[in-house]
Design a protein around this motif. Sequence first.
Motif, PDB file in Angstrom:
ATOM      1  N   ALA A  61     -27.949  42.396  23.578  1.00  0.00           N
ATOM      2  CA  ALA A  61     -29.079  43.162  23.049  1.00  0.00           C
ATOM      3  C   ALA A  61     -30.318  42.299  22.904  1.00  0.00           C
ATOM      4  O   ALA A  61     -31.445  42.782  23.085  1.00  0.00           O
ATOM      5  N   SER A  62     -30.147  41.017  22.593  1.00  0.00           N
ATOM      6  CA  SER A  62     -31.312  40.138  22.458  1.00  0.00           C
ATOM      7  C   SER A  62     -31.974  39.847  23.799  1.00  0.00           C
ATOM      8  O   SER A  62     -33.166  39.535  23.849  1.00  0.00           O
ATOM      9  N   THR A  68     -33.811  49.010  21.883  1.00  0.00           N
ATOM     10  CA  THR A  68     -32.839  49.879  21.219  1.00  0.00           C
ATOM     11  C   THR A  68     -31.436  49.412  21.548  1.00  0.00           C
ATOM     12  O   THR A  68     -31.203  48.763  22.579  1.00  0.00           O
ATOM     13  N   LEU A  69     -30.512  49.756  20.670  1.00  0.00           N
ATOM     14  CA  LEU A  69     -29.129  49.380  20.906  1.00  0.00           C
ATOM     15  C   LEU A  69     -28.469  50.265  21.957  1.00  0.00           C
ATOM     16  O   LEU A  69     -27.500  49.876  22.588  1.00  0.00           O
ATOM     17  N   TYR A 265     -34.753  41.949   8.387  1.00  0.00           N
ATOM     18  CA  TYR A 265     -34.582  43.368   8.066  1.00  0.00           C
ATOM     19  C   TYR A 265     -35.862  44.158   8.325  1.00  0.00           C
ATOM     20  O   TYR A 265     -35.807  45.371   8.550  1.00  0.00           O
ATOM     21  N   VAL A 268     -36.054  46.305  11.593  1.00  0.00           N
ATOM     22  CA  VAL A 268     -35.273  47.536  11.755  1.00  0.00           C
ATOM     23  C   VAL A 268     -35.380  48.461  10.553  1.00  0.00           C
ATOM     24  O   VAL A 268     -34.722  49.511  10.513  1.00  0.00           O
ATOM     25  N   GLN A 274     -38.384  50.533  15.227  1.00  0.00           N
ATOM     26  CA  GLN A 274     -37.198  49.701  15.071  1.00  0.00           C
ATOM     27  C   GLN A 274     -36.975  48.913  16.358  1.00  0.00           C
ATOM     28  O   GLN A 274     -36.655  49.484  17.394  1.00  0.00           O
ATOM     29  N   ASN A 275     -37.177  47.622  16.269  1.00  0.00           N
ATOM     30  CA  ASN A 275     -37.034  46.758  17.435  1.00  0.00           C
ATOM     31  C   ASN A 275     -35.734  45.979  17.302  1.00  0.00           C
ATOM     32  O   ASN A 275     -35.686  44.865  16.768  1.00  0.00           O
ATOM     33  N   TRP A 276     -34.656  46.564  17.788  1.00  0.00           N
ATOM     34  CA  TRP A 276     -33.352  45.933  17.686  1.00  0.00           C
ATOM     35  C   TRP A 276     -33.230  44.731  18.612  1.00  0.00           C
ATOM     36  O   TRP A 276     -32.428  43.834  18.367  1.00  0.00           O
ATOM     37  N   SER A 277     -33.986  44.698  19.666  1.00  0.00           N
ATOM     38  CA  SER A 277     -33.919  43.566  20.580  1.00  0.00           C
ATOM     39  C   SER A 277     -34.439  42.297  19.917  1.00  0.00           C
ATOM     40  O   SER A 277     -33.805  41.236  19.987  1.00  0.00           O
ATOM     41  N   PHE A 279     -34.714  41.876  16.687  1.00  0.00           N
ATOM     42  CA  PHE A 279     -33.778  41.611  15.584  1.00  0.00           C
ATOM     43  C   PHE A 279     -32.552  40.843  16.078  1.00  0.00           C
ATOM     44  O   PHE A 279     -32.103  39.888  15.434  1.00  0.00           O
ATOM     45  N   SER A 280     -32.006  41.238  17.214  1.00  0.00           N
ATOM     46  CA  SER A 280     -30.838  40.546  17.772  1.00  0.00           C
ATOM     47  C   SER A 280     -31.190  39.126  18.192  1.00  0.00           C
ATOM     48  O   SER A 280     -30.386  38.198  18.018  1.00  0.00           O
TER      49      SER A 280
END
Length: 311
Positions: A61-62, A68-69, A265, A268, A274-277, A279-280
């Motif tokens: 994911a990173s 997104t996931l 945190y 997300v 929400q930037n999960w990439s 965050f990962s």
Amino acid sequence: MFGEATVDGFDASTHVSGGDPGAPAPRRPFRKYFRETGWRHLVGIVMLVFAGFPLLYVLSASLNPGGTLLTANGLFRTLSLDSYVELFQNPSQPYAAWWVNSLVIGVATALGTVFLGALAAYSFSRMRFTGRRFGLLTLLLVQMFPQLLAFVAIFLLMSAIADIFPALGINTQIGLIMVYLGGALGVNTYLMYGFFNTVPASIDEAAKIDGAGHARIFFTIILRLVAPILAVVGLLSFLATFGEFVIASVLLIDPSRQTLAVGLYQFVSSQTQQNWSVFSAGAVLAAILPMALFLSIQRYIAGGLTAGAVK
């Protein structure tokens, strides 16, 4: 008769086994192998896959710039370092400052926990005073309740302290370190106490005959003998502090003073963005230091955790 058998090179064990003593043992049938040891290997492989898949998923994911996931379901289908670059380009979300803050708070808490815990454990192990056993038991029972249950009381207490000593109140890293030290003393003291009991008391008595006091015995002799448990407690304290979220999110308000767990945190927590990439990517970089520390002192962990259970 027996002498002639020996001279002739007769070997009873070789004759009975019916083969060369240097030859490999015959292979066991698969069913016997699986019943005795093979099932353990299967369980180990299953647990390795179970533990490693989330790590691979976060790493994938990173490297996926989709953000997104859901787009990261295909592992390593898209490879890009944009998320790692973006992680250090937003001034309102200073990842580098968060990393340094977590490192400073974690190291300070680990050193303070080791020092205070070792002092308390040495006192309970070597000295005899009224209320010793009751104090040790009370210290352990109080620490059975996690800090999470008292975060409201901690917030009110730190607010009152800030009115008198602003440097130790809310939104201060020193205040957060003090809270961590208060919550980590009990269990670590009890863990060190068991290890200190394995050190022979005759060492202390010999040092006292030479004129050494408790302070000199503790700093020059005992600390060197209990290095494994010091390493274990320091590592566990650092890992717990480095990834702690609840207390840090309550006490630290300024983004420049927040830790990694609280800062990440923000990527997300928004309902609209929400930037999960990213965050990962931050999670991957944050895991490098704890993993390196764990691998570097893992030889102390088994000995440090088991030696204290002898007595």
